[in-house]
Design a protein around this motif. Sequence first.
Motif, mmCIF file in Angstrom:
data_model
loop_
_atom_site.group_PDB
_atom_site.id
_atom_site.type_symbol
_atom_site.label_atom_id
_atom_site.label_comp_id
_atom_site.label_asym_id
_atom_site.label_seq_id
_atom_site.Cartn_x
_atom_site.Cartn_y
_atom_site.Cartn_z
ATOM 1 N N LEU A 137 1.046 -1.103 0.345
ATOM 2 C CA LEU A 137 -0.472 0.302 -0.036
ATOM 3 C C LEU A 137 0.638 1.762 0.255
ATOM 4 O O LEU A 137 1.469 1.657 0.887
ATOM 5 N N SER A 138 1.175 2.014 -0.975
ATOM 6 C CA SER A 138 2.005 2.709 -1.512
ATOM 7 C C SER A 138 1.339 3.735 -2.291
ATOM 8 O O SER A 138 0.702 4.579 -3.205
ATOM 9 N N TRP A 139 1.993 4.970 -1.242
ATOM 10 C CA TRP A 139 0.939 5.995 -0.802
ATOM 11 C C TRP A 139 1.976 6.893 -2.111
ATOM 12 O O TRP A 139 3.003 6.582 -1.791
ATOM 13 N N LYS A 140 1.211 7.412 -3.547
ATOM 14 C CA LYS A 140 1.752 7.947 -4.749
ATOM 15 C C LYS A 140 2.484 9.752 -3.572
ATOM 16 O O LYS A 140 1.888 10.330 -3.301
ATOM 17 N N SER A 141 3.635 10.438 -3.637
ATOM 18 C CA SER A 141 4.113 11.841 -3.358
ATOM 19 C C SER A 141 4.116 12.523 -4.060
ATOM 20 O O SER A 141 3.891 12.364 -5.203
ATOM 21 N N GLY A 142 3.382 13.615 -3.624
ATOM 22 C CA GLY A 142 3.024 14.994 -4.684
ATOM 23 C C GLY A 142 1.282 14.705 -4.885
ATOM 24 O O GLY A 142 0.814 15.585 -4.959
ATOM 25 N N SER A 143 0.423 13.115 -5.000
ATOM 26 C CA SER A 143 -0.483 12.942 -4.648
ATOM 27 C C SER A 143 -1.383 13.537 -3.626
ATOM 28 O O SER A 143 -1.748 13.412 -3.002
ATOM 29 N N LYS A 144 -2.674 14.200 -4.078
ATOM 30 C CA LYS A 144 -4.255 13.796 -2.511
ATOM 31 C C LYS A 144 -4.431 12.383 -2.216
ATOM 32 O O LYS A 144 -4.521 11.694 -2.850
ATOM 33 N N ARG A 145 -4.346 12.588 -0.694
ATOM 34 C CA ARG A 145 -5.002 11.349 -0.189
ATOM 35 C C ARG A 145 -6.269 11.105 0.041
ATOM 36 O O ARG A 145 -6.664 12.394 0.523
ATOM 37 N N ALA A 146 -6.685 10.641 -0.298
ATOM 38 C CA ALA A 146 -8.641 10.271 -0.158
ATOM 39 C C ALA A 146 -8.419 9.033 0.642
ATOM 40 O O ALA A 146 -8.902 8.205 -0.691
ATOM 41 N N ILE A 147 -9.642 8.523 1.742
ATOM 42 C CA ILE A 147 -9.849 7.870 2.410
ATOM 43 C C ILE A 147 -11.374 7.519 2.227
ATOM 44 O O ILE A 147 -12.338 8.659 2.911
ATOM 45 N N ILE A 148 -12.327 6.375 1.545
ATOM 46 C CA ILE A 148 -13.718 6.538 1.523
ATOM 47 C C ILE A 148 -13.803 5.409 2.269
ATOM 48 O O ILE A 148 -13.992 4.017 1.710
ATOM 49 N N PHE A 149 -14.536 5.815 4.005
ATOM 50 C CA PHE A 149 -14.401 4.253 4.824
ATOM 51 C C PHE A 149 -15.957 4.452 4.913
ATOM 52 O O PHE A 149 -16.990 5.464 4.747
ATOM 53 N N VAL A 150 -16.436 3.062 5.465
ATOM 54 C CA VAL A 150 -18.094 2.327 5.300
ATOM 55 C C VAL A 150 -17.933 1.849 5.992
ATOM 56 O O VAL A 150 -16.814 1.070 6.648
ATOM 57 N N SER A 151 -18.134 1.509 7.047
ATOM 58 C CA SER A 151 -18.968 1.135 8.098
ATOM 59 C C SER A 151 -20.609 1.113 8.863
ATOM 60 O O SER A 151 -21.016 2.683 8.589
ATOM 61 N N ASP A 152 -20.740 0.319 10.091
ATOM 62 C CA ASP A 152 -22.301 0.401 10.094
ATOM 63 C C ASP A 152 -22.413 0.353 11.956
ATOM 64 O O ASP A 152 -23.080 0.634 12.155
ATOM 65 N N GLU A 153 -21.044 0.430 12.388
ATOM 66 C CA GLU A 153 -20.764 -0.071 13.708
ATOM 67 C C GLU A 153 -19.646 1.263 14.722
ATOM 68 O O GLU A 153 -18.642 1.650 13.827
ATOM 69 N N ASP A 154 -19.614 0.819 15.432
ATOM 70 C CA ASP A 154 -18.374 1.524 16.451
ATOM 71 C C ASP A 154 -17.274 0.748 16.255
ATOM 72 O O ASP A 154 -17.427 0.013 15.196
ATOM 73 N N SER A 155 -16.329 1.837 17.048
ATOM 74 C CA SER A 155 -14.602 0.730 16.453
ATOM 75 C C SER A 155 -14.209 0.132 17.526
ATOM 76 O O SER A 155 -14.348 0.616 19.399
ATOM 77 N N ASP A 156 -14.317 -1.127 17.345
ATOM 78 C CA ASP A 156 -13.611 -1.801 18.179
ATOM 79 C C ASP A 156 -12.326 -1.647 19.341
ATOM 80 O O ASP A 156 -11.683 -0.993 17.467
ATOM 81 N N ILE A 157 -11.619 -2.547 19.921
ATOM 82 C CA ILE A 157 -10.158 -2.374 20.538
ATOM 83 C C ILE A 157 -9.372 -3.042 19.071
ATOM 84 O O ILE A 157 -9.627 -4.453 17.975
ATOM 85 N N PRO A 158 -8.153 -2.586 18.500
ATOM 86 C CA PRO A 158 -7.479 -2.926 17.626
ATOM 87 C C PRO A 158 -7.321 -4.685 17.854
ATOM 88 O O PRO A 158 -7.403 -4.600 18.785
ATOM 89 N N VAL A 159 -7.314 -5.260 16.819
ATOM 90 C CA VAL A 159 -6.938 -6.490 16.577
ATOM 91 C C VAL A 159 -5.732 -6.697 16.170
ATOM 92 O O VAL A 159 -5.081 -7.619 17.096
ATOM 93 N N LEU A 160 -4.999 -5.638 16.528
ATOM 94 C CA LEU A 160 -3.300 -5.699 16.045
ATOM 95 C C LEU A 160 -2.790 -5.179 17.402
ATOM 96 O O LEU A 160 -3.154 -4.156 17.060
ATOM 97 N N ASP A 161 -1.575 -5.784 17.615
ATOM 98 C CA ASP A 161 -1.298 -5.461 18.899
ATOM 99 C C ASP A 161 0.250 -3.867 19.234
ATOM 100 O O ASP A 161 -0.479 -3.339 19.886
ATOM 101 N N GLN A 162 0.353 -4.417 17.603
ATOM 102 C CA GLN A 162 0.618 -2.733 17.110
ATOM 103 C C GLN A 162 0.216 -1.676 16.787
ATOM 104 O O GLN A 162 0.997 -0.548 17.338
ATOM 105 N N TYR A 163 -1.276 -1.447 16.987
ATOM 106 C CA TYR A 163 -1.873 -0.767 16.857
ATOM 107 C C TYR A 163 -2.546 -0.287 18.230
ATOM 108 O O TYR A 163 -3.571 0.452 18.179
#
Length: 345
Positions: A137-163
């Motif tokens: 997942l490599s964002w291109k330098s100089g490009s705008k960044r846009a995330i289209i996020f889709v969900s229907d619930e709350d955010s649970d505790i992270p799955v990965l310990d690193q996060y």
Amino acid sequence: MGDNLCYQQTNLTTVIQTIKSPPTDFLFLVDGSGSMAPYQAKIIQNLQTFINKIQAQNISARYSVVAFGGIPELFKPFDNDVNGTFNALSLIGTGRSGQEAGLEAIRASIDTGVGVNGTLLSKTACKKSYSTANCTLSWKSGSKRAIIFVSDEDSDIPVLDQYLTPGLDRTKVLCAAQLTYDSLHNTYNCSKGNSFEPLWSPKILDIHPVTNQSGIFQFMRPSNAPITLDPAYANEIVLTAQMIVSTGTYVAMLMKDEVNANWANNAVSSWNKYNDLYNMAAKNKSTPASILAVDNYHTSVYQYGDPRINSMASDFSNFDSVKTLQALVNKGLAGSLQAQVLQNN
């Protein structure tokens, strides 16, 4: 609008209006859990229409697809392959884990520290259609960044310990299923694999009258007084907002605000017909009307924000960030991701 966060329920036109200066990297970050089943097909159709509109305006765009519900998973790396994007979106489905750690998924997708360029994302789905070398997942330098996020619930505790952000603790969670009572140890236990819901207060442990089964329990909001997220979960929102702002990422959040985040088996953080304590109060003829005033706000709104109070035109244009932020503060949502991003721009 010049801000990083836009909340909408169905319309994506304003995203195109906002991203005025190509080139742009669009990341579709989609909840693939079972609760998305009633509307996943329609959502994917709308996202495909959105991509077609981008193409029609000759915007220089690349597209990537990541799903969450369990470990966030890369389905497609950034490229300009429209049909490949359609295919990746269609493959997400609704069979992923019910542990929908949306805030983790956002950070994992734009991370510039722990997992640079999405190195901690699962690549299993991506490798079915792309080479291992290309599944980054490599964002291109100089490009705008846009995330289209889709969900229907709350955010649970992270799955990965690193996060796991500072203070988050896997023993300090609520249960995504009904609790069972262990009479031998006098404890209320969550079934294996369901301990991941965000922690909030105030709450009361209540025998679950909806099920009519003895020995079934769940936590309920006890009144229409506002709830408060546990400080560690509130801090996760702050850190996620800081990452969004610092990387210049634009986030459009498509939310479904309904019972899914607060159904009969979950800890119920709203004060309405889905809450057994509310229903019991409503049956009592002596309960004051003020106590029965419904509050549909629940954890997903406290975490992400409320798209219904955006200050903008009916066609989603002319967004006013100052008025929207004030409205969020007035509604007790100053700690939401929406408010945190707006006030840090």
